[in-house]
Design an enzyme around this catalytic site. Structure first.
Site, mmCIF file in Angstrom:
data_model
loop_
_atom_site.group_PDB
_atom_site.id
_atom_site.type_symbol
_atom_site.label_atom_id
_atom_site.label_comp_id
_atom_site.label_asym_id
_atom_site.label_seq_id
_atom_site.Cartn_x
_atom_site.Cartn_y
_atom_site.Cartn_z
ATOM 1 C CB CYS A 2 -0.950 0.097 1.176
ATOM 2 S SG CYS A 2 -2.065 -1.291 1.314
ATOM 3 N NE ARG A 27 4.644 1.722 -0.066
ATOM 4 C CZ ARG A 27 5.666 1.507 0.744
ATOM 5 N NH1 ARG A 27 6.883 1.765 0.332
ATOM 6 N NH2 ARG A 27 5.490 1.053 1.957
ATOM 7 C CD1 TRP A 74 -0.141 -6.327 -3.111
ATOM 8 C CD2 TRP A 74 -0.407 -6.910 -0.967
ATOM 9 N NE1 TRP A 74 0.191 -7.656 -2.989
ATOM 10 C CE2 TRP A 74 0.039 -8.044 -1.692
ATOM 11 C CE3 TRP A 74 -0.651 -7.053 0.404
ATOM 12 C CZ2 TRP A 74 0.249 -9.275 -1.097
ATOM 13 C CZ3 TRP A 74 -0.436 -8.286 0.999
ATOM 14 C CH2 TRP A 74 0.016 -9.385 0.244
ATOM 15 C CG ASN A 100 1.651 0.722 4.220
ATOM 16 O OD1 ASN A 100 1.371 -0.457 3.999
ATOM 17 N ND2 ASN A 100 2.894 1.162 4.221
ATOM 18 N N GLY A 101 -0.580 -1.021 6.338
ATOM 19 C CA GLY A 101 -0.235 -1.880 7.470
ATOM 20 C C GLY A 101 -1.408 -2.769 7.854
ATOM 21 C CD GLU A 488 17.157 -12.987 -7.662
ATOM 22 O OE1 GLU A 488 16.649 -13.465 -6.640
ATOM 23 O OE2 GLU A 488 16.797 -11.903 -8.149
ATOM 24 C CE LYS A 492 13.782 -11.043 -9.898
ATOM 25 N NZ LYS A 492 14.544 -10.837 -8.708
ATOM 26 C CD GLU A 495 9.897 -11.168 -8.648
ATOM 27 O OE1 GLU A 495 11.122 -11.034 -8.626
ATOM 28 O OE2 GLU A 495 9.166 -10.678 -7.775
ATOM 29 C CG HIS A 511 19.631 -36.625 -3.407
ATOM 30 N ND1 HIS A 511 20.045 -37.745 -2.730
ATOM 31 C CD2 HIS A 511 20.768 -35.988 -3.790
ATOM 32 C CE1 HIS A 511 21.367 -37.781 -2.680
ATOM 33 N NE2 HIS A 511 21.831 -36.718 -3.323
ATOM 34 C CE LYS A 610 11.572 -2.702 -5.578
ATOM 35 N NZ LYS A 610 12.293 -3.762 -6.303
HETATM 36 O O1 M6R Z 1 13.154 -4.821 0.178
HETATM 37 P P1 M6R Z 1 13.660 -6.207 0.436
HETATM 38 O O2 M6R Z 1 14.949 -6.466 -0.241
HETATM 39 O O3 M6R Z 1 13.743 -6.522 1.889
HETATM 40 O O4 M6R Z 1 12.582 -7.158 -0.194
HETATM 41 C C1 M6R Z 1 12.664 -8.559 -0.040
HETATM 42 C C2 M6R Z 1 11.772 -9.281 -1.023
HETATM 43 O O5 M6R Z 1 10.440 -8.926 -0.808
HETATM 44 C C3 M6R Z 1 12.148 -8.952 -2.470
HETATM 45 O O6 M6R Z 1 13.473 -9.239 -2.738
HETATM 46 C C4 M6R Z 1 11.247 -9.758 -3.442
HETATM 47 O O7 M6R Z 1 11.546 -11.107 -3.335
HETATM 48 C C5 M6R Z 1 11.424 -9.269 -4.882
HETATM 49 N N1 M6R Z 1 10.132 -9.063 -5.484
HETATM 50 C C6 M6R Z 1 12.123 -10.228 -5.753
HETATM 51 O O8 M6R Z 1 12.297 -9.757 -7.049
#
Ligand code: M6R
Length: 615
Positions: A2, A27, A74, A100-101, A488, A492, A495, A511, A610
Site C-alpha cells: 500500500c 507498493r 495491496w 498502510n499496514g 534467483e 525472477k 514473478e 535425490h 515491492k
Molecule cells: O526490500 P527487500 O529487499 O527486503 O525485499 C525482499 C523481497 O520482498 C524482495 O526481494 C522480493 O523477493 C522481490 N520481489 C524479488 O524480485
C-alpha cells in the site's frame, strides 16, 4: 504494501496526490482512492484497479482542492473492491483515513465501536481507525491529539494520513512499523510512504519514527505543537525514478547495473591499494558501518537475515564472508528466525539485507537480534528506511531507486556491497593478505565492464529466451554460488512471467527433482568453470539423457559446452566470486523477455508488491 500520499498547499492537491500515487503503485495496485475537501465537504473517490482507473473518475471540481490524501492498495483485510478501497471515513463523513499496514486488534475494536453505534461499511481493518479518530475527536476537538489517542489503542503496524472537515488544510500523519516520510516544499507540504512522490517537489524530508504524530499544514509541519525541520536531503533526483525511454522499469534497472556498480565502487572503495606493494591494503568508506576493529575481530558468527532476492544475495554473501574472513555464516529467512527462539548472543553479528529497509520479517529479525544484545549491520538501498535507523551500522548500495517489483539492480548491488564488507572484515580479522584483498577489489572494479559485456548480448539472450516462452515449468540448476543464482533466476521467471520455476542445487537432482525431466522441461544451468565444473557437466548429461532441454550460462572460453547443450549464453568468467553479478544479468533478461512476450505486466506483476511491510 500500500502506498499513501498527502498534499496540502497552494497547488492542485488532487493532481499532486494522483501523480504521487502513480509513483507508489509498485507498493500495491489492486485499487486506489482519494479524499479531498471541496467547500468544506469531504469528497471521496475510489476505484478498483490502477491509479489510472481512479483518475478517470475524478470530477473536474476536484481541481479546486488544496488539501488531499490518497492511497493505492495491496489488499490484506477484505477483497480488492471499491467499498474496501481507501480512504475510509467515519459515519458523519468528517474524517477520512488512508492506511498502510495491519491493525491486529481490529476485530475487538470493531465490536466495541459497533456497540457504541458505529456502522461499518467495509471489510477492512482500516475503517476502525476512522471511527476511532472521530470518537476521540468528539471529546477533545484536537486533531493531532485525537489521532494520538486512537493509535494508543491500536495494535499492529500502520502508517496513517488523516484529513478532516473540522480542520481544513491540515493532514495528520503517523506511523508504527510502516514507513512514512514528510516533504518540505515552499508553501506546500507532503507526506508519503516513501520519498518518490516527494522528490519532484523537494529533496528536504523528515522520516517519522514510530508513534510520532505530525500535523502538516501548507506552511509548516508540527509535532506536539513544535515546528518540525527536515532531517535529511534526498540525493537522487526525480529523473532517477523515471523510465527514461525504456519500455519498463525492470529493463531500465537491468541496464543501469553497470553504472550503478561503478557508483557503488566509487562510494565504498576509498583506495584500491598500491599494486606490487605487499604491505598496502585497500581502504573502504564504511563509515556507515561503525563496528569497530576490536568488535569485528571478536565476532563469533554472522547471521544473515533477509527475504526473497535479498536472501539469495545473503546466500552468496555466506560464501564470500566465510572465504575471506573465516567466520561461520548462517543465512536465515527473517520470517523464520524471529519465531524460532534462535541461539544468538552478543558475539553474533546480525546482518540484515534489504533493498527497501522496510520488509517486516527482516526488520522483525533485526529487532529481535538487538533485544538479544547482538550488533546489527544493514545492507540497504533506501537511505532513510526504518532498518537504516534501527541498525547499529549501515552499508548503502547507492544503486538508486528501484521501482520494478522484480529486484534486479538491488540484487547485484547487494552482492557488490557485501563483497566490500567481506574484504573489509577479512582485512580486520587478519585472514586476508594485502595482495589477496587488492585482487578482490580489482575484480570488483572490473565487474562493470563484464556487466556491460553481458548486457551487449541482449539480442542473443532474447532469442534464446523466446524459444522457451511457452514452457509451463522450468528448472534452474547451480552448485556453490550457482545455487543461489539458480534460486534467483527461478524467482525472477516466476514473478514476472507466472511460469512455474524452481531453483535447485544441482547436487540434489538425483535425490528427487530429476523425476521432473522430460522433453518439455527447459533447464537453465549455471555452468561456469569453477571447482565444481565437472560435476555440473555430469548434471547436464543426466538431464540430456532424459530428454530435457539445457540452456547453459557458460564461461566465455568454454568451447566444449556447445556440443552438450541446446543453447549457450556466455559471460566473461573471471573465476571469482563477482561472477555471480555477471551471471545475474542473463537470468534477469531471460525472465524479462519471456514475460514481455507473454504480455505480462512486468513492472507490476499480479498479486505482488515491492515492499512487503506486513508479515
Ligand atoms: O526490500 P527487500 O529487499 O527486503 O525485499 C525482499 C523481497 O520482498 C524482495 O526481494 C522480493 O523477493 C522481490 N520481489 C524479488 O524480485
Amino acid at each position: 504494501m500500500c502506498g499513501i500520499v498527502g498534499y496540502t498547499g497552494s497547488g492542485r492537491a488532487v493532481d499532486f496526490v494522483l501523480a504521487g500515487l502513480e509513483k507508489l503503485e509498485y507498493r500495491g495496485y489492486d485499487s486506489a482512492g482519494i479524499a479531498y475537501l471541496d467547500g468544506g465537504e469531504l469528497r471521496i473517490v475510489r476505484a478498483v484497479g490502477r491509479v489510472d482507473d481512479l483518475r478517470k473518475k475524478i470530477p473536474a471540481e476536484a481541481a479546486r482542492a488544496h488539501c488531499a490524501i490518497g492511497h493505492t492498495r495491496w489488499a490484506t483485510h477484505g477483497r480488492p473492491t471499491e467499498i474496501n478501497a481507501h480512504p475510509h471515513c467515519d459515519n458523519k463523513g468528517r474524517f477520512a483515513v488512508v492506511h498502510n499496514g495491519i491493525i491486529e486488534n481490529y476485530a475487538k475494536l470493531r465490536t466495541e465501536l459497533e456497540h457504541q453505534g458505529c456502522r461499518f461499511v467495509s471489510e477492512t481493518d482500516t475503517e476502525v481507525a476512522a471511527h476511532l479518530i472521530a470518537k476521540m475527536h468528539e471529546t477533545m476537538k484536537d486533531f493531532p491529539r485525537a489521532v494520538e489517542r486512537a493509535i494508543a489503542v491500536i495494535e499492529g503496524s500502520f502508517a496513517f494520513a488523516v484529513l478532516s472537515t473540522e480542520h481544513p488544510g491540515a493532514i495528520v500523519a503517523t506511523r508504527r512499523g510502516s514507513p512514512l516520510v514528510a516533504g518540505f516544499g515552499r508553501g506546500e507540504m507532503l507526506v508519503a510512504s516513501d520519498a518518490l512522490p516527494i522528490v519532484p517537489t523537494t529533496p528536504d524530508v523528515f522520516y517519522l519514527q514510530d508513534d510520532q504524530v505530525i500535523e502538516v499544514q501548507a506552511e509548516r509541519i508540527e509535532m506536539g505543537g513544535k515546528p518540525v525541520q527536515p532531517s535529511e536531503r534526498i540525493r537522487w533526483t526525480a529523473e532517477d525514478a523515471e523510465r527514461g525511454g525504456y519500455e519498463h522499469f525492470m529493463l531500465k534497472e537491468i541496464y543501469e547495473q553497470s553504472g550503478a556498480l561503478r557508483k557503488l565502487a566509487s562510494k565504498l572503495i576509498a583506495d584500491p591499494g598500491t599494486a606490487g606493494d605487499p604491505g598496502t591494503f585497500p581502504a573502504f568508506h564504511l563509515n556507515g558501518a561503525p563496528l569497530s576493529k576490536d568488535y569485528l575481530r571478536g565476532v563469533s558468527r554472522v547471521v544473515v537475515v533477509a527475504q526473497g532476492t535479498s536472501y539469495h544475495a545473503g546466500m552468496i554473501a555466506r560464501n564470500m564472508i566465510e572465504r575471506t574472513a573465516r567466520v561461520p555464516v548462517q543465512v536465515e529467512y527473517g520470517s523464520d528466525f524471529r519465531y524460532r527462539s534462535p541461539i544468538i548472543d552478543p558475539s553474533v553479528l546480525v546482518l540484515g539485507i534489504s533493498q527497501s529497509g522496510e520488509t517486516a520479517d527482516t526488520l522483525g529479525a533485526v529487532r529481535l537480534a538487538k533485544e538479544r544484545g547482538c550488533k546489527t549491520l544493514a545492507v540497504l538501498n533506501v537511505q532513510g528506511s526504518t532498518m537504516a535507523r534501527e541498525s547499529d551500522g549501515v552499508v548503502l548500495m547507492h544503486v538508486g531507486p528501484e521501482i520494478g517489483v522484480a529486484s534486479t539492480k538491488a540484487f547485484t548491488g547487494q552482492i557488490a556491497a557485501l563483497y566490500v564488507f567481506a574484504i573489509h572484515f577479512g582485512i580486520l580479522r587478519g585472514t586476508l593478505s594485502a595482495p589477496e584483498a587488492r585482487r578482490r577489489v580489482d575484480d570488483l572494479l572490473q565487474v562493470s565492464i563484464r556487466v556491460d559485456e553481458a548486457l551487449a548480448q541482449n539480442d542473443h539472450i532474447k532469442q534464446v529466451a523466446l524459444k522457451y516462452k511457452d514452457a509451463e515449468h522450468a528448472l534452474y540448476l547451480g552448485r556453490g554460488t550457482g545455487f543461489p543464482l539458480a534460486l534467483e533466476g527461478a524467482l525472477k521467471l516466476k514473478e514476472v512471467s507466472y511460469i512455474h520455476a524452481e531453483g535447485i542445487d544441482a547436487a540434489e537432482m538425483k535425490h528427487g527433482p530429476i523425476a521432473l525431466i522430460d522433453e518439455k522441461m527447459p533447464v537453465f544451468v549455471l555452468a561456469l568453470q569453477g571447482r565444481r565444473y565437472d560435476k555440473i557437466v555430469s548434471n547436464i548429461q543426466e538431464v540430456k539423457a532424459r530428454g530435457g532441454r539445457v540452456i547453459a550460462i557458460a564461461s566465455h572460453d568454454d568451447r566444449a559446452i556447445e556440443a552438450r547443450v541446446d543453447d549457450v549464453i556466455r559471460v566473461h568468467d573471471d573465476r571469482g566470486i563477482v561472477n555471480s553479478i555477471v551471471c545475474a544479468i542473463p537470468l534477469q533478461l531471460i525472465a524479462y523477455h519471456i514475460a514481455v512476450a507473454l504480455g505480462r505486466d512486468v513492472d507490476k506483476p499480479r498479486n505482488l508488491a515491492k515492499s512487503v511491510t506486513v508479515e
